[in-house]
Every structure is written in C-alpha cells, then in structure tokens.
Design an enzyme around this catalytic site. Structure first.
Site, PDB file in Angstrom:
ATOM      1  N   HIS A 250       7.618  -3.938 -13.372  1.00 18.88           N
ATOM      2  CA  HIS A 250       8.076  -2.693 -14.145  1.00 18.88           C
ATOM      3  C   HIS A 250       8.440  -3.108 -15.756  1.00 18.88           C
ATOM      4  O   HIS A 250       9.414  -3.665 -15.830  1.00 18.88           O
ATOM      5  CB  HIS A 250       9.343  -2.335 -13.597  1.00 18.88           C
ATOM      6  CG  HIS A 250       9.445  -1.467 -12.463  1.00 18.88           C
ATOM      7  ND1 HIS A 250       9.053   0.057 -12.176  1.00 18.88           N
ATOM      8  CD2 HIS A 250       8.910  -1.872 -10.901  1.00 18.88           C
ATOM      9  CE1 HIS A 250       9.028   0.500 -10.989  1.00 18.88           C
ATOM     10  NE2 HIS A 250       9.116  -0.694 -10.186  1.00 18.88           N
TER      11      HIS A 250
ATOM     12  N   GLU B 235       8.854  -1.724 -18.174  1.00 21.75           N
ATOM     13  CA  GLU B 235       9.638  -1.032 -19.199  1.00 21.75           C
ATOM     14  C   GLU B 235      11.365  -1.321 -19.085  1.00 21.75           C
ATOM     15  O   GLU B 235      11.963  -1.215 -19.954  1.00 21.75           O
ATOM     16  CB  GLU B 235       9.846   0.516 -18.250  1.00 21.75           C
ATOM     17  CG  GLU B 235      10.565   0.892 -17.015  1.00 21.75           C
ATOM     18  CD  GLU B 235       9.506   0.412 -15.920  1.00 21.75           C
ATOM     19  OE1 GLU B 235       9.789   0.920 -14.846  1.00 21.75           O
ATOM     20  OE2 GLU B 235       8.429  -0.113 -16.074  1.00 21.75           O
TER      21      GLU B 235
ATOM     22  N   CYS C 100       3.630  -0.286 -10.819  1.00 16.63           N
ATOM     23  CA  CYS C 100       4.276  -0.429  -9.366  1.00 16.63           C
ATOM     24  C   CYS C 100       3.447   0.570  -8.472  1.00 16.63           C
ATOM     25  O   CYS C 100       2.257   0.326  -8.273  1.00 16.63           O
ATOM     26  CB  CYS C 100       5.734  -0.065  -9.454  1.00 16.63           C
ATOM     27  SG  CYS C 100       6.392  -0.835  -7.830  1.00 16.63           S
TER      28      CYS C 100
END
Length: 562
Positions: A525, A527, A398
């Site tokens: 993102h 994750e 990001c």
C-alpha cells in the site's frame, strides 16, 4: 514534556484530527519537535477489524499497527513515523490492566477504573510521548494528544479523568487544552449560535478541565460579537478564540491558525516563548496557493467497494492529490461502485450500469484500490480488462494487483475459472492463494502487516525507475492472500512480468505489463507513505502516464535523481 490536548464537543467529525495536526505543523514551524497521540475511546483493541463504511480506512504503520485514519493525518502533516502505541484505545488499556490483574500485580487490591485504569492511561501517555518519531535522538518538545469522540460520551470518561490528573501532576506550564466546537448557523434565523459551545465547555469544566483555547468550526468566519459572547460565557480570553471556517483545501488550516496567532497563545501557556522562533510556513503557503491556482484537471476512475464513504480510501485520495500537484494538475476522482460495472447490474440497474461504464471510459486512468471480500470483484476484473486492452494507465493496489492477475489468467491464458481462493475456494486455477503465515480463525492482526522489503528483479522496469533507480523499496502491507508462486512461470510466459518480489522470491510484490503505457500492480500500500511534496512513486507514475508526461519525466530523471 509539554502536552497540547485537543478535545471536541457538540458533534463528532468536526475535524479534531486536522486541527491537532495543524497545531503540530505550526509548532514545528516554530522550531519545536512534535510527537502525537490519538486516543480512541472504543473497545476494539485496534482499528483492524472495523468496517471502512463505518469508521473510514484502516491506516497501517511501519510496525504493522492498524490504527485510526487520524494517525495518517499526523504522519502526512508532521512528516513523522508513528508506532502502534501512539494510538490508545479503551481495549488496549483494559487489556493491559487485566493482564496485570491476572499476574497478581495489584496484590489483592480491588481493581477499579480509578485509580487503576486512569493510572494505566497516564503511564501510557507519559511513556509514549518520550519515544522519538522524527528520526532524531531524544524525546520531542511537545506532544499533541487528540481525544476522539465528544466530551460527555460515557466511553471517554476514564480518559477525561486521567487527563485531568495528568494536567494536575505536570502543572500549568506543561499543559494546554484546545477545545474544538461547532458554531452553527440556523437557516431560519441566520445568526451564529453559541449555545452548543457553551454547553460543551460547561460539561468539560464540570469534569475538571477548563479550555485554554477554543477552536470554533463554522461555515463562515466568526463575527466579533459571537467571539465576545463565547469569551464571556466560556471563560476564554477573546484572543484565544480561534475560528476554523471552511477553506478551499486542507493545507490552509495551519495558515489559518498561524494568522490567528495560535502559536503565541500555546507557547505562552506552555512557557516556551523564549525557545521558539517565529513560524516559518513558506512551504505550506506555496503548496496551498499552488493547489488553489491549478486549472488543468486529470480524471481518475476509482473502482472500489466502499465508494459510498470517501474516508474509506482517504490515504489513496491524499496520495493522488500529492502526485497530481507534482504534475501541476488538479485531481478529479470519479468514484465507480465496482458492482455497477457487472453484467448483472445491466439488467437490474441499467442506468447505473451505463453511467458507470461512461465514467470509466471518460477517465484518463484507472485505479483499483485494496479491499476484502468478493463483492464487486467481477466489476473490478472488467475495469482491469478495459484498461489493459485499451492501453489506459492502470494502477492496482493490493486487491487491485490480484484482480489484474485474475483478469490476465482468464482473458489471456484462457483459464475461465481462474480466481482467488478468497472468492472461490473450489477454483481449479487458484492464481491467488491464502498466505501460509496467516491465521484462518482470528481476524485481528493475522495479516502480513507493516513495512516489508521489495527487491526489484531488474532495473529495466518502470517502477524501479520511478523509485529513482533503487534496488529495493520498503513499503507497508496489509493482506492475507498472495499471487500463487506455482503459477508465476505460466503467467510470465504469457507476457505479464513480476518485477518486484520479497527477499524469498516467493511473494510477488510488483507486476508490470510491457508494451503498455502504464499497467502496474503492487501488493503493498504505497499510499501510506505518500507525503505532500514527496509523492508516492506508483501514484506519480499513474498521473504522469495519464497526463502524457511519463516519458519526459523518466528521461530527465534517468540518472536516479529525485
């Protein structure tokens, strides 16, 4: 629907979320389907506008919901896909009730906390618990509800009352209450103190709820006489007093609960003994033991803004852990405050400056995670420059991707004042611009949020290979600014490739630098979708590159198999 309610007493931050997730894991292992709800008694409508310093990271769901980080624990532990409605806040409840009142739904009645707010809470819980979250048809067997905060907080009173009413309406066989409490050891005396838990349970009972199980948090295992004392004073059978003591890693918690037969107590309370099987936690056991036995480490420099509170980057840390275990390595995350790398700190804090640079240079790879605001940006740019020039594996997420574009524009294209409009609205070379679909006046839910598709422009790129030679990937987003499409041609001509774009081709989603071991930036993102046993592709690539395993991995996986 069967409900397991997890409450907490004495102090917050005891690990109710991990306890609730772990109970879910054990019930899943018994062959039951599980869903979960997190109740946050704060007045914010969602977690989107909260500071990561105060509340930890904002977790983003597929539907764009910005929620509490505990929902990330549920998704990782239970391997489910939750919705924004699985996170209930005081703000959401009051908003829904006030909207009804304005529409005239209450027909002239005086709108009160009881029954209107409590009814809204019960209705929300009952309707959301029926939504399947595991990709199968029909509702789950058990809904695990976590009540945030501690019992006795003024904010949680309406929720406790609503849950008391829910318990009464669904009946004994459909409700199980697990109360998480602290059993401290005072240094001078050295004995385990039960008084805080006694007071906490007394308060809970005064509000009309009696715990069926007690989950006691302590540094060391509970002594037998401590358990007897708790059983006697808290009216909980000694077999239902669980001890969650400190363990080497979080994956031991479901095993700890299983070994104390938590499933037998809960299944008996919920009258599910006949339909459940003995819990199969083979995969969890091997994962926990594998991690304990890893000796080789990999050093990851995490250059961010919120490094004072590691919960600010909880999902990033978990994604690194998942990737490291897949590579048979233990992660050693070196936290670097981005401001310490900047030239200014060399004058004001020379020791911190020198230490930050030493840490960066000692690391095997560099990760710049997401964030908002201009603090530390120059330090992040210096970290990206160092990784690019010294062929150190780099992953920018990001903001970290935007940083790598700004750095490239300054140091390769020679555009000295290149910047993002977020940090310098007057920059003559805005390589990152405000996203047109956002709002400049409202902060909440105005970003590009939730799951969006990224199309790979070529199969001949690292990231497409790491995503198993896929043509596209759906990942979760949370940002307001984008790489300026008008400057993409100039940047690509200088050697930086944008290998992933959205369906319009206007939004740059993934960048790579050819002739570099691993220099990748992603606008999304990744994750948030990383799971134990299924690590996220960009994180796996970073760790593989950092440990010299990337080429071998790509050779053995080039046919697209996982």
């Amino acid at each position: 629907m069967k409900y397991v309610l997890v409450t907490g007493g004495v102090v917050s931050g005891l690990g109710k979320g991990v306890t609730a997730s772990s109970i879910g894991v054990v019930l899943l292992a018994c062959g039951l389907r599980v869903t979960s709800i997190k109740i946050d008694p704060y007045l914010n409508t969602d977690a989107g506008t909260m500071s990561p310093f105060e509340h930890g990271e904002v977790f983003v769901l597929d539907d764009g919901g910005e929620v509490d980080l505990d929902l990330g624990n549920y998704e990782r532990f239970l391997d489910v896909t939750l919705t924004r409605d699985n996170n209930i806040t005081t703000g959401k409840i009051y908003q829904s009730v006030l909207e009804k009142e304005r529409r005239g739904d209450y027909l002239g009645k005086t709108v009160q906390v009881v029954p209107h707010i409590t009814d809204a809470i019960k209705d929300w819980i009952e309707s959301v618990s029926l939504i399947p979250v595991d990709g199968k048809e029909g509702p789950a067997d058990v809904c695990v509800i976590e009540l945030g905060g501690t019992v006795g907080d003024i904010e949680s009173m309406p929720f406790i009352e609503a849950l008391r009413q829910l318990f009464f309406s669904v009946g004994q066989d459909n409700f199980c209450l697990v109360h998480v409490s602290l059993v401290p050891v005072l240094g001078v005396v050295g004995e385990q103190k039960t008084k805080p838990t006694q007071h906490s349970v007394r308060e809970l009972r005064a509000l009309g709820l009696t715990p069926h199980l007690l989950a006691c948090r302590s540094a060391q295992p509970l002594l037998e006489n401590t358990k007897q004392k708790l059983s006697q004073f808290c009216h909980v059978p000694i077999g239902n007093i669980l001890n969650i003591h400190d363990v080497p890693n979080i994956w031991h918690i479901p095993l700890l609960l299983r070994n104390q037969s938590v499933h037998e107590s809960i299944l008996k309370q919920l009258d599910l003994t006949s339909v459940a099987k003995s819990p199969d936690l083979q995969e969890w056991t091997s994962r926990a033991e594998t991690f304990d036995n890893l000796n080789n480490t990999v050093r990851i420099a995490m250059v961010g803004k919120y490094v004072g509170l590691t919960d600010s980057y909880l999902s990033v840390v978990k994604a690194l852990l998942h990737a490291c275990i897949a590579c048979s390595l233990k992660p050693k995350v070196d936290w670097i405050a981005a401001t310490d790398l900047e030239e200014d700190s060399a004058l004001s804090m020379p020791e911190a400056h020198a230490a930050a640079w030493k840490t960066l240079k000692d690391a095997s790879c560099v990760l710049v995670p997401g964030g908002f605001g201009d603090r530390g940006v120059r330090g992040m740019i210096l970290a990206a420059k160092y990784a690019r020039e010294n062929k150190v594996p780099y992953l920018g997420i990001c903001l970290g991707m935007q940083i790598s574009v700004i750095e490239f524009a300054i140091n390769v294209l020679g555009l000295e004042r290149a910047n993002s409009e977020e940090f310098d609205s007057q920059t003559p070379d805005p390589v990152v611009i405000f996203m047109p679909e956002g709002s400049k006046t409202h902060m909440g839910s105005t970003m590009r949020l939730g799951s969006r598709r990224t199309l790979f422009q070529t199969r001949d790129c690292l990231i497409a290979k790491l995503y198993h030679n896929s043509d596209y990937v759906d990942e979760r987003h949370r940002h307001r600014y984008e790489v300026n499409p008008d400057m993409v041609g100039m940047i690509e001509d200088a050697g930086l490739r944008f290998v992933g774009k959205d369906e319009t081709g206007k939004r740059m989603e993934v960048l790579e630098l050819p002739n570099h071991p691993f220099y990748v930036g992603v606008q999304f993102h990744p994750e948030f979708k990383s799971r134990p046993g299924r690590p996220s592709a960009p994180f796996l690539g970073l760790i593989l590159a950092a440990s010299g395993q990337l080429e071998g991995y790509l050779r053995t996986h080039q046919n697209g198999s996982p």
